[in-house]
Design an enzyme around this catalytic site. Structure first.
Site, PDB file in Angstrom:
ATOM      1  N   ASN A  81      39.998 -77.950 -60.594  1.00 34.15           N
ATOM      2  CA  ASN A  81      39.710 -76.683 -59.921  1.00 34.15           C
ATOM      3  C   ASN A  81      39.350 -76.944 -58.460  1.00 34.15           C
ATOM      4  OD1 ASN A  81      36.707 -77.042 -59.677  1.00 34.15           O
ATOM      5  ND2 ASN A  81      36.952 -77.222 -61.883  1.00 34.15           N
ATOM      6  N   PHE A 139      24.690 -71.938 -62.107  1.00 36.33           N
ATOM      7  CA  PHE A 139      25.457 -71.117 -61.174  1.00 36.33           C
ATOM      8  C   PHE A 139      26.374 -70.206 -61.974  1.00 36.33           C
ATOM      9  CE2 PHE A 139      24.974 -72.618 -56.770  1.00 36.33           C
ATOM     10  CZ  PHE A 139      24.096 -73.663 -56.990  1.00 36.33           C
TER      11      PHE A 139
HETATM   12  N1  CTP Z   1      28.986 -75.067 -66.965  1.00 36.95           N
HETATM   13  C1  CTP Z   1      28.750 -76.220 -67.690  1.00 36.95           C
HETATM   14  N2  CTP Z   1      29.678 -76.649 -68.585  1.00 36.95           N
HETATM   15  C2  CTP Z   1      30.825 -75.966 -68.800  1.00 36.95           C
HETATM   16  C3  CTP Z   1      31.069 -74.780 -68.051  1.00 36.95           C
HETATM   17  C4  CTP Z   1      30.132 -74.368 -67.139  1.00 36.95           C
HETATM   18  O1  CTP Z   1      27.694 -76.852 -67.504  1.00 36.95           O
HETATM   19  N3  CTP Z   1      31.684 -76.420 -69.686  1.00 36.95           N
HETATM   20  C5  CTP Z   1      27.951 -74.589 -66.032  1.00 36.95           C
HETATM   21  C6  CTP Z   1      28.329 -74.606 -64.569  1.00 36.95           C
HETATM   22  O2  CTP Z   1      27.933 -75.830 -63.961  1.00 36.95           O
HETATM   23  C7  CTP Z   1      27.529 -73.425 -64.018  1.00 36.95           C
HETATM   24  C8  CTP Z   1      27.462 -72.467 -65.194  1.00 36.95           C
HETATM   25  O3  CTP Z   1      27.721 -73.241 -66.344  1.00 36.95           O
HETATM   26  O4  CTP Z   1      26.194 -73.772 -63.709  1.00 36.95           O
HETATM   27  C9  CTP Z   1      28.420 -71.304 -65.163  1.00 36.95           C
HETATM   28  O5  CTP Z   1      29.717 -71.709 -64.908  1.00 36.95           O
HETATM   29  P1  CTP Z   1      30.881 -70.636 -64.750  1.00 36.95           P
HETATM   30  O6  CTP Z   1      32.166 -71.353 -64.530  1.00 36.95           O
HETATM   31  O7  CTP Z   1      30.474 -69.545 -63.805  1.00 36.95           O
HETATM   32  O8  CTP Z   1      30.855 -69.941 -66.164  1.00 36.95           O
HETATM   33  P2  CTP Z   1      31.401 -70.273 -67.570  1.00 36.95           P
HETATM   34  O9  CTP Z   1      30.229 -70.516 -68.444  1.00 36.95           O
HETATM   35  O10 CTP Z   1      32.454 -71.325 -67.544  1.00 36.95           O
HETATM   36  O11 CTP Z   1      31.993 -68.865 -68.010  1.00 36.95           O
HETATM   37  P3  CTP Z   1      33.342 -68.116 -67.531  1.00 36.95           P
HETATM   38  O12 CTP Z   1      34.314 -69.178 -67.146  1.00 36.95           O
HETATM   39  O13 CTP Z   1      33.696 -67.358 -68.742  1.00 36.95           O
HETATM   40  O14 CTP Z   1      32.928 -67.216 -66.388  1.00 36.95           O
END
Ligand code: CTP
Length: 402
Positions: A213, A329
């Site tokens: 990403n 975040f």
């Molecule tokens: N995060 C994590 N592990 C994952 C996915 C996300 O630790 N497998 C953490 C990120 O570091 C961030 C938070 O979760 O602090 C939210 O990440 P975000 O990408 O906004 O959300 P997701 O939980 O992945 O949800 P979605 O993609 O459905 O918005």
């Protein structure tokens, strides 16, 4: 102990008549214990000599990009990356323009471009009033301050050109005070051990391809630097990042979400706080092929099967003890606060930092961010567009009051 004992200051001097005042600056910083390395532009050498700065700093003074006093090192990278603080004083309109636009055509501007964004960078402009108020300079200063560069504003008075107005280099005492303040942040996180995740994970498809990403790691690295500056021990578990490793941080590089999870779980028993700034892949290819996937003759489509990754911060949220505070975040494009509040609960976070990644100046790759904090008790705080360095300060202030 002197207040700046052992602190490494890289001082850039550009071609203003006030360049001679930089000699006093070097002398005063040295008296406070700082180790000062001076780089002069060619124009600055018209106003003051290299030997003055060499004698005052007791270090080699560089003026040319290709001067390499130590053949084992590349001088501009070494100077930029080893500095605890970079100061440009006096900064002419020309050097401000080059800094704003990333021009690196001499030793000083090359050092400035190689300076990690986590290193405090101060500029003390000095120029004629017209040049200071020129829209180009005004725009360049705005660009630089949005990037987190700290301005030591010029004073007013009689200028060398006999004009009276704004543009005089700030008093040396004020520049020294700004340097001291930037380098002596109170140790409010002393005794804390923070686990910070940063950067983008890479999920391999085969030996040459992966899913990833747009995260640059800038936010997580800025947080790690600021936490170290406040006296914390920091373990930075980082996926791919464009950022150089911050000084004083224990950096553990990882590639996949599974590796990041494992390292975080191993670190968890020792930490007192967690900040999850990494952009973790939610899915990985169900199978990583041991050999390069080949195109098939006549194939009209290709199906990639994905399997979910563990949510790292949620897993840490389940396993951590209550006194370990965690901040996550939320990168959102719609229903910001509603989605963030759900994540706050689901991941057992104490606070969440929400950003609308579609807004200009927020989210991935850029140096600024526009965020809102949300807490478990329903409180929220919307911040204006700030540099990532400034956002990291606000996040750590909030962490300290959790
Ligand atoms: N995060 C994590 N592990 C994952 C996915 C996300 O630790 N497998 C953490 C990120 O570091 C961030 C938070 O979760 O602090 C939210 O990440 P975000 O990408 O906004 O959300 P997701 O939980 O992945 O949800 P979605 O993609 O459905 O918005």
């Amino acid at each position: 102990m002197a207040v700046l004992e052992g602190k490494r200051v890289l001082l850039g001097v550009s071609g203003s008549i006030s360049a001679y005042k930089a000699a006093d600056l070097v002398s005063q910083l040295g008296k406070l214990g700082a180790v000062v390395h001076v780089v002069l532009t060619q124009n600055a050498t018209q106003f003051v000599g290299v030997s003055t700065f060499r004698a005052l700093s007791r270090n080699a003074v560089l003026t040319d990009t290709f001067e390499e006093p130590d053949t084992q090192r590349i001088a501009h990278i070494d100077l930029a990356q080893s500095a605890d603080l970079v100061l440009v004083a006096p900064a002419t309109a020309n050097i401000l323009a080059k800094m704003a636009h990333g021009i690196a055509d001499d030793m000083l501007t090359t050092c400035l471009l190689a300076t990690p964004s986590s290193t405090p960078l101060l500029v003390a402009p000095a120029m004629n009033t017209q040049m200071w108020h020129h829209p180009a300079t005004v725009d360049n200063v705005a660009t630089l301050t949005a990037r987190g560069i700290q301005l030591v504003p010029p004073g007013s008075g009689l200028l060398a050109c006999q004009d009276v107005g704004e543009g005089k280099l700030a008093d040396i005492a004020d520049i020294v005070a700004a340097v001291t303040q930037a380098l002596t942040v109170s140790q409010t996180l002393e005794g804390q051990h923070l686990l910070i995740t940063a950067g983008a994970t890479r999920e391999p498809l085969d030996p040459v391809r992966f899913l990833t990403n747009r995260s640059s790691g800038k936010m997580g690295y800025a947080l790690a630097s600021e936490a170290v500056r406040r006296g914390a021990r920091v373990t930075l578990v980082s996926g791919v990042s464009t950022q150089p490793p911050p000084n004083g941080v224990h950096l553990i590089p990882v590639e996949t979400a599974q590796e990041m999870l494992q390292v975080c779980l191993n670190t968890l028993p020792n930490v007192t706080g967690i900040i999850a700034a990494a952009a973790v892949a939610d899915y990985r290819p169900a199978e990583a092929m041991p050999h390069k996937i080949k195109k098939q003759e006549g194939e009209s489509d290709f199906t990639l099967r994905l399997t979910p990754n563990t949510d790292i911060i949620a897993e840490l949220g389940r396993k951590k003890s209550d006194n370990v505070k965690s901040i996550g975040f939320a990168a959102e494009t719609q229903n910001l606060l509603q989605n963030a509040t759900t994540k706050l609960e689901r991941k057992n976070l104490d606070m969440i930092v929400v950003n609308d990644v579609l807004q200009e100046g927020a989210g991935f790759e850029v140096d600024t961010n526009i965020v809102t904090f949300a807490w478990r008790d329903g409180r929220t705080l919307a911040l204006p567009k700030l540099s990532k360095a400034e956002v990291s300060k606000r996040i750590l202030d909030a962490f300290e009051s959790l």
